[in-house]
Motif scaffolding. Structure first.
Motif, PDB file in Angstrom:
ATOM      1  N   ASP A  11       0.847  -1.191   0.000  1.00 50.59           N
ATOM      2  CA  ASP A  11       0.000   0.000   0.000  1.00 50.59           C
ATOM      3  C   ASP A  11       0.887   1.248   0.000  1.00 50.59           C
ATOM      4  OD1 ASP A  11       0.867   0.401   2.624  1.00 50.59           O
ATOM      5  OD2 ASP A  11      -1.056  -0.078   3.545  1.00 50.59           O
ATOM      6  N   ASP A  12       0.289   2.405   0.068  1.00 54.53           N
ATOM      7  CA  ASP A  12       1.024   3.670   0.015  1.00 54.53           C
ATOM      8  C   ASP A  12       1.977   3.861   1.189  1.00 54.53           C
ATOM      9  OD1 ASP A  12      -0.264   4.313  -2.338  1.00 54.53           O
ATOM     10  OD2 ASP A  12      -1.815   5.511  -1.352  1.00 54.53           O
ATOM     11  N   GLU A  13       1.732   3.155   2.290  1.00 54.57           N
ATOM     12  CA  GLU A  13       2.581   3.268   3.474  1.00 54.57           C
ATOM     13  C   GLU A  13       3.635   2.165   3.535  1.00 54.57           C
ATOM     14  OE1 GLU A  13       0.274   3.742   7.041  1.00 54.57           O
ATOM     15  OE2 GLU A  13      -1.173   5.010   6.014  1.00 54.57           O
ATOM     16  N   GLY A  14       3.667   1.286   2.531  1.00 49.91           N
ATOM     17  CA  GLY A  14       4.670   0.226   2.487  1.00 49.91           C
ATOM     18  C   GLY A  14       4.264  -1.059   3.173  1.00 49.91           C
ATOM     19  N   TYR A  15       3.016  -1.153   3.640  1.00 51.93           N
ATOM     20  CA  TYR A  15       2.543  -2.392   4.260  1.00 51.93           C
ATOM     21  C   TYR A  15       2.154  -3.383   3.176  1.00 51.93           C
ATOM     22  CZ  TYR A  15       2.317   0.069   8.711  1.00 51.93           C
ATOM     23  OH  TYR A  15       2.637   0.767   9.843  1.00 51.93           O
ATOM     24  N   TRP A  16       2.383  -4.659   3.446  1.00 53.11           N
ATOM     25  CA  TRP A  16       2.083  -5.699   2.471  1.00 53.11           C
ATOM     26  C   TRP A  16       0.614  -6.085   2.507  1.00 53.11           C
ATOM     27  CZ3 TRP A  16       5.094  -6.752  -1.399  1.00 53.11           C
ATOM     28  CH2 TRP A  16       6.437  -6.435  -1.295  1.00 53.11           C
ATOM     29  N   ILE A  17       0.081  -6.333   1.323  1.00 53.80           N
ATOM     30  CA  ILE A  17      -1.301  -6.749   1.134  1.00 53.80           C
ATOM     31  C   ILE A  17      -1.282  -8.050   0.352  1.00 53.80           C
ATOM     32  CG2 ILE A  17      -3.499  -6.192   0.024  1.00 53.80           C
ATOM     33  CD1 ILE A  17      -2.688  -3.228   0.285  1.00 53.80           C
ATOM     34  N   GLY A  23     -10.659 -12.630  -5.096  1.00 53.03           N
ATOM     35  CA  GLY A  23     -10.695 -11.265  -5.582  1.00 53.03           C
ATOM     36  C   GLY A  23     -10.577 -10.228  -4.480  1.00 53.03           C
ATOM     37  N   HIS A  24     -10.693 -10.648  -3.240  1.00 55.15           N
ATOM     38  CA  HIS A  24     -10.510  -9.742  -2.111  1.00 55.15           C
ATOM     39  C   HIS A  24      -9.023  -9.618  -1.802  1.00 55.15           C
ATOM     40  CE1 HIS A  24     -14.741 -11.157  -1.084  1.00 55.15           C
ATOM     41  NE2 HIS A  24     -14.852  -9.868  -1.377  1.00 55.15           N
ATOM     42  N   SER A  25      -8.686  -8.715  -0.903  1.00 56.91           N
ATOM     43  CA  SER A  25      -7.309  -8.561  -0.455  1.00 56.91           C
ATOM     44  C   SER A  25      -7.312  -8.290   1.042  1.00 56.91           C
ATOM     45  CB  SER A  25      -6.622  -7.431  -1.216  1.00 56.91           C
ATOM     46  OG  SER A  25      -7.317  -6.227  -1.043  1.00 56.91           O
ATOM     47  N   GLN A  26      -6.154  -8.512   1.652  1.00 57.45           N
ATOM     48  CA  GLN A  26      -6.049  -8.342   3.101  1.00 57.45           C
ATOM     49  C   GLN A  26      -4.642  -7.920   3.467  1.00 57.45           C
ATOM     50  OE1 GLN A  26      -7.629 -11.560   5.490  1.00 57.45           O
ATOM     51  NE2 GLN A  26      -5.993 -11.308   6.954  1.00 57.45           N
ATOM     52  N   HIS A  27      -4.518  -6.941   4.353  1.00 57.49           N
ATOM     53  CA  HIS A  27      -3.202  -6.583   4.874  1.00 57.49           C
ATOM     54  C   HIS A  27      -2.634  -7.773   5.644  1.00 57.49           C
ATOM     55  CE1 HIS A  27      -4.100  -2.326   4.049  1.00 57.49           C
ATOM     56  NE2 HIS A  27      -2.784  -2.209   4.032  1.00 57.49           N
ATOM     57  N   VAL A  28      -1.343  -8.002   5.482  1.00 59.04           N
ATOM     58  CA  VAL A  28      -0.673  -9.095   6.194  1.00 59.04           C
ATOM     59  C   VAL A  28       0.558  -8.525   6.887  1.00 59.04           C
ATOM     60  CG1 VAL A  28      -1.528 -11.099   4.931  1.00 59.04           C
ATOM     61  CG2 VAL A  28       0.362  -9.785   3.976  1.00 59.04           C
ATOM     62  N   ARG A  29       0.321  -7.823   7.967  1.00 61.18           N
ATOM     63  CA  ARG A  29       1.396  -7.166   8.713  1.00 61.18           C
ATOM     64  C   ARG A  29       2.071  -8.124   9.688  1.00 61.18           C
ATOM     65  NH1 ARG A  29      -2.925  -3.423   8.687  1.00 61.18           N
ATOM     66  NH2 ARG A  29      -2.393  -1.482   7.638  1.00 61.18           N
ATOM     67  N   HIS A  30       3.349  -7.891   9.882  1.00 62.95           N
ATOM     68  CA  HIS A  30       4.069  -8.539  10.981  1.00 62.95           C
ATOM     69  C   HIS A  30       4.153  -7.483  12.073  1.00 62.95           C
ATOM     70  CE1 HIS A  30       6.809 -10.884  13.321  1.00 62.95           C
ATOM     71  NE2 HIS A  30       7.769  -9.991  13.217  1.00 62.95           N
ATOM     72  N   ASN A  31       3.295  -7.619  13.071  1.00 61.82           N
ATOM     73  CA  ASN A  31       3.165  -6.603  14.108  1.00 61.82           C
ATOM     74  C   ASN A  31       2.960  -7.286  15.459  1.00 61.82           C
ATOM     75  OD1 ASN A  31       2.829  -4.192  15.411  1.00 61.82           O
ATOM     76  ND2 ASN A  31       0.777  -3.797  14.638  1.00 61.82           N
ATOM     77  N   PRO A  32       4.021  -7.940  15.986  1.00 61.42           N
ATOM     78  CA  PRO A  32       3.885  -8.641  17.263  1.00 61.42           C
ATOM     79  C   PRO A  32       3.459  -7.697  18.380  1.00 61.42           C
ATOM     80  CG  PRO A  32       6.021  -9.049  16.258  1.00 61.42           C
ATOM     81  CD  PRO A  32       5.354  -7.979  15.452  1.00 61.42           C
ATOM     82  N   THR A  41       7.983 -10.468   5.881  1.00 61.70           N
ATOM     83  CA  THR A  41       9.067  -9.491   5.887  1.00 61.70           C
ATOM     84  C   THR A  41      10.140  -9.756   4.841  1.00 61.70           C
ATOM     85  OG1 THR A  41      10.291 -10.682   7.590  1.00 61.70           O
ATOM     86  CG2 THR A  41       8.714  -9.011   8.345  1.00 61.70           C
ATOM     87  N   THR A  42      10.115 -10.931   4.192  1.00 61.94           N
ATOM     88  CA  THR A  42      11.124 -11.232   3.177  1.00 61.94           C
ATOM     89  C   THR A  42      10.461 -11.651   1.867  1.00 61.94           C
ATOM     90  OG1 THR A  42      11.326 -13.577   3.730  1.00 61.94           O
ATOM     91  CG2 THR A  42      12.755 -12.044   4.942  1.00 61.94           C
ATOM     92  N   GLU A  43      11.169 -11.407   0.779  1.00 62.83           N
ATOM     93  CA  GLU A  43      10.649 -11.806  -0.524  1.00 62.83           C
ATOM     94  C   GLU A  43      10.465 -13.324  -0.585  1.00 62.83           C
ATOM     95  OE1 GLU A  43      11.738 -11.448  -5.275  1.00 62.83           O
ATOM     96  OE2 GLU A  43      12.887 -10.302  -3.808  1.00 62.83           O
ATOM     97  N   ARG A  44      11.432 -14.053  -0.058  1.00 66.56           N
ATOM     98  CA  ARG A  44      11.349 -15.515  -0.059  1.00 66.56           C
ATOM     99  C   ARG A  44      10.139 -15.996   0.747  1.00 66.56           C
ATOM    100  NH1 ARG A  44      15.756 -19.939   2.089  1.00 66.56           N
ATOM    101  NH2 ARG A  44      14.502 -21.746   1.523  1.00 66.56           N
ATOM    102  N   GLY A  45       9.909 -15.380   1.895  1.00 59.04           N
ATOM    103  CA  GLY A  45       8.765 -15.745   2.726  1.00 59.04           C
ATOM    104  C   GLY A  45       7.447 -15.522   2.007  1.00 59.04           C
ATOM    105  N   ARG A  46       7.339 -14.400   1.311  1.00 56.55           N
ATOM    106  CA  ARG A  46       6.117 -14.119   0.562  1.00 56.55           C
ATOM    107  C   ARG A  46       5.943 -15.100  -0.600  1.00 56.55           C
ATOM    108  NH1 ARG A  46       8.230  -9.183   1.769  1.00 56.55           N
ATOM    109  NH2 ARG A  46       9.080  -8.888  -0.345  1.00 56.55           N
ATOM    110  N   GLU A  47       7.043 -15.409  -1.291  1.00 55.35           N
ATOM    111  CA  GLU A  47       6.978 -16.373  -2.390  1.00 55.35           C
ATOM    112  C   GLU A  47       6.512 -17.743  -1.890  1.00 55.35           C
ATOM    113  OE1 GLU A  47      10.789 -16.472  -4.285  1.00 55.35           O
ATOM    114  OE2 GLU A  47      10.544 -14.473  -5.149  1.00 55.35           O
ATOM    115  N   GLU A  48       7.019 -18.158  -0.740  1.00 54.45           N
ATOM    116  CA  GLU A  48       6.634 -19.450  -0.175  1.00 54.45           C
ATOM    117  C   GLU A  48       5.183 -19.454   0.305  1.00 54.45           C
ATOM    118  OE1 GLU A  48       9.593 -20.332   2.777  1.00 54.45           O
ATOM    119  OE2 GLU A  48      11.095 -20.865   1.259  1.00 54.45           O
ATOM    120  N   ALA A  49       4.636 -18.286   0.604  1.00 61.37           N
ATOM    121  CA  ALA A  49       3.249 -18.191   1.079  1.00 61.37           C
ATOM    122  C   ALA A  49       2.240 -18.232  -0.062  1.00 61.37           C
ATOM    123  CB  ALA A  49       3.062 -16.917   1.896  1.00 61.37           C
ATOM    124  N   LEU A  50       2.695 -18.047  -1.302  1.00 63.84           N
ATOM    125  CA  LEU A  50       1.762 -18.113  -2.434  1.00 63.84           C
ATOM    126  C   LEU A  50       1.070 -19.469  -2.448  1.00 63.84           C
ATOM    127  CD1 LEU A  50       3.872 -16.441  -5.245  1.00 63.84           C
ATOM    128  CD2 LEU A  50       1.911 -15.461  -4.031  1.00 63.84           C
TER     129      LEU A  50
END
Length: 68
Positions: A11-17, A23-32, A41-50
């Motif tokens: 998004d505009d603030e740099g948070y991952w969606i 067709g929907h979307s959802q923010h997926v923040r790492h915010n303990p 938080t990593t490209e590899r982690g996001r790729e593995e989550a697909l």
């Protein structure tokens, strides 16, 4: 309702969606301690989550259109 992740964008603030197969979307923040999603938080982690399931709160509300 569980839906598979089909992609990611920021998004505009740099948070991952996560874009979902429905067709929907959802923010997926790492915010303990509320959200522990270190994989986002990593490209590899996001790729593995697909293809992984994520709860779609919009699909649980049938009165909402898929365009939201």
């Amino acid at each position: 309702m569980q839906r598979r992740i089909t992609g990611f964008r920021q998004d505009d603030e740099g948070y991952w969606i996560a874009d979902l197969e429905c067709g929907h979307s959802q923010h997926v923040r790492h915010n303990p301690p509320w959200f522990v999603r270190t994989w986002v938080t990593t490209e590899r982690g996001r790729e593995e989550a697909l293809g992984s399931p994520l709860e779609c709160r919009f699909c649980d509300e049938p009165h909402r259109p898929a365009s939201l």
